[in-house]
Enzyme design. Structure first.
Site, short mmCIF file in Angstrom:
data_model
loop_
_atom_site.label_atom_id
_atom_site.label_comp_id
_atom_site.label_asym_id
_atom_site.label_seq_id
_atom_site.Cartn_x
_atom_site.Cartn_y
_atom_site.Cartn_z
N HIS A 1 -7.40 -14.11 -35.96
CA HIS A 1 -6.16 -14.02 -36.72
C HIS A 1 -5.53 -12.64 -36.52
CE1 HIS A 1 -7.83 -17.31 -39.56
NE2 HIS A 1 -6.97 -17.83 -38.71
N TYR B 1 -9.90 -9.60 -38.61
CA TYR B 1 -11.37 -9.54 -38.51
C TYR B 1 -12.02 -10.92 -38.63
CZ TYR B 1 -9.47 -5.12 -40.10
OH TYR B 1 -8.66 -4.02 -40.25
N HIS B 2 -11.42 -11.91 -37.94
CA HIS B 2 -11.92 -13.28 -38.01
C HIS B 2 -12.22 -13.86 -36.63
CE1 HIS B 2 -9.51 -13.75 -42.04
NE2 HIS B 2 -10.62 -13.06 -42.20
N PRO B 3 -12.99 -13.20 -35.78
CA PRO B 3 -13.27 -13.77 -34.46
C PRO B 3 -14.16 -15.01 -34.55
CG PRO B 3 -14.63 -11.83 -34.81
CD PRO B 3 -13.68 -11.90 -35.98
#
Length: 539
Positions: free
Chosen positions: A299, A475-477
């Site tokens: 994101h 911070y949503h890999p």
């Protein structure tokens, strides 16, 4: 480095004590007849600023408990390298994140199912969301009341947060009493993984009750270098700790829960991946799986800030002598500004009226801050509020690549942000939405001026240039070991690595498509469901 081969064997060896690994360690070790080893590269600890919700800024750059990754230079973001913090501590990123509890839309999981992943529809995953949590408002059709993870609202809402929610409702957004229940579509207050004023990381929630089990071994400071394979079966892992090399044997399964960066990295180091990439680093191909490390999604977010009238922000309360007063109150009662996360409310909106479900997330903070040149969090000197906006379903895809065969060398993160032109359109729409809400009463009545990006950024071209130079990851890999059945899938619907016996991946890397919201709650759900599948296999 000395070598020591341990003859110790366990039924299950879990690599990574993060959001997924802690869940698995609890659920699998609940059977007293099996033995479980949980290996975590970071410390087995819970420092004060980890358990204190307002301590997020203090752990954001702490290399003792944070991997501190960075992407390669991003060509569509003015060549910048984006900072990717990841938890390097028991609890993983659930120990350093913003604690926002969002599940994603039913649409997301029904998409997973439609892609051929049997068992992952919204109806089928809901019981695992419920099983994971104790919601402070009690059990309901959609919420859990007896799970390990504490989920709560702040004890009171700031008046400016209420103004944000009312402004969204005036713009036609549905006001939601529970943004993580039947639907996220609309605007409402956020819940957090916080209980009794303390961060409810998976280490606290899941490992706390399980630590005394004699069949569970938790080892911190253990950096796994490879999965040991024998005739395409995982039989254990090699890890380094305190200058020595150890071998942990797995009688039943090795489970990788090292995250969207760590799990594909470890597969590649073990000879499982794209043959051309492995050969380039001199790694022998044990099993060709070209999709390992591919399908990276994240994101992308852009922040906007506003100066508001005095008293309409928490900045003053969190600065100067008042922060010490609130600190003392937190230590005595576990309440106040230090007991809540930074984002307090959220709106899920559409970049285009034709969108079936919202594709933009606008998180609202009744405070404003920045990091200084020494990476210290500083509240703005004026009364301020912030919006963090994210594109929920990016079309751009990146990848994780080996940089070296050295297991201590970080892999290359190639995020490829904005490589699909439609993602540019969505990012422009996010800022238009922020400005609409910020100008709508009653929130608009509190605004003095737009601080960021500022009145000089007007046209879509100027907005896009601002995005290129100022956007950051949320911070949503996810997605780098995606589940599926085609040639680029890495695991099947039961999260078993294709073509390798006794090896599973259980973490955010298995998501075939990113969920529409924060990824911690979905990762915990994935681990809850995986635990059942693993136990069913054993039976």
């Amino acid at each position: 480095m000395s070598t020591m081969t341990s003859d110790t064997a366990y039924d299950y060896v879990i690599v990574g004590g993060g959001s997924a690994g802690c869940v698995l360690a609890n659920r699998l070790s609940a059977d007293p007849t099996v033995s479980v080893l949980l290996l975590e590269a970071g410390p087995d600890a819970e420092p004060f600023w980890v358990r204190t919700p307002a301590g997020v800024g203090n752990v954001f750059f702490d290399q003792r408990i944070n991997w501190k990754f960075s992407t390669e230079p991003e060509p569509n973001l003015a060549g910048r390298q984006l900072y990717w913090p990841r938890g390097k501590i028991l609890g993983g990123s659930s120990a350093i994140n913003g604690m926002v509890y969002v599940r994603g839309f039913a649409y997301d999981y029904d998409r997973w199912s439609a892609l051929g992943n049997e068992g992952w529809s919204s109806e089928e995953v809901l019981p695992y969301f419920k099983r994971s949590e104790t919601n402070d408002h009690g059990e309901s059709q959609y919420r859990g009341g007896n799970g390990p993870l504490r989920v709560s609202y702040p004890d009171r809402q700031h008046r400016t947060t209420e103004a944000f929610v009312q402004a969204g409702a005036k713009l036609g957004l549905m006001r939601q009493g529970d943004i993580a229940a039947e639907t996220q579509d609309g605007v409402g207050f956020l819940q957090h993984t916080i209980g009794d004023g303390k961060r409810s990381s998976t280490a606290r929630a899941y490992l706390g009750p399980a630590r005394q089990r004699k069949n569970l071994t938790i080892t911190g400071g253990a950096v796994v270098s490879r999965v040991q394979l024998r005739e395409r079966r995982a039989v254990g892992v090699e890890y380094r700790r305190n200058g020595s090399i150890f071998l942990a044997q797995a009688r039943r399964q090795v489970i990788l829960s090292a995250g969207a960066i760590g799990s594909p990295h470890l597969l590649m180091l073990s000879g499982i991946g794209d043959p051309a990439q492995l050969a380039g680093q001199g790694i022998r191909v044990e099993h060709p799986l070209p999709g390992v490390g591919a399908n990276l999604q994240d994101h992308l977010a852009v922040n906007a800030g506003y100066e508001v009238h005095r008293g309409a922000s928490l900045n003053q309360s969190l600065s100067g002598w008042q922060k010490f007063l609130h600190g003392a109150g937190y230590l005595l009662r576990g309440k106040g500004p230090l007991a809540v996360g930074a984002s307090h409310a959220v709106a899920f909106v559409r970049s285009n009226v034709a969108m079936e479900v919202p594709d933009i997330q606008l998180s609202f903070r009744p405070l404003s801050f920045a990091f200084d040149s020494k990476n210290k969090l500083k509240m703005h000197p004026f009364a301020g509020v912030q919006f963090a906006s994210a594109m929920l379903r990016p079309r751009s895809r990146g990848r994780i690549e080996l940089r070296s065969s050295d297991p201590t060398a970080a892999p290359a993160i190639i995020a490829n942000y904005l490589s699909d032109p439609d993602d540019e359109r969505v990012m422009i729409a996010t800022l238009h939405w922020i400005r609409r809400i910020a100008s709508m009463p009653p929130l608009g009545d509190l605004v003095v001026r737009e601080d960021l990006p500022g009145s000089n950024v007007k046209t879509d071209e100027q907005i896009l240039e601002f995005v290129r130079r100022n956007s950051q990851t949320l911070y949503h890999p996810v997605g780098t070991c995606r589940m599926g059945h085609d040639s680029l899938a890495v695991v099947d619907a039961k999260l078993r690595v294709h073509g390798v016996e006794g090896l599973r991946v259980v973490d955010a890397s298995v998501m075939p498509e990113i969920v529409s919201g924060n990824t911690n709650a979905p990762t915990i759900m994935i681990a809850e469901k995986a635990a059942d599948m693993i136990l069913d296999d054993a039976r």
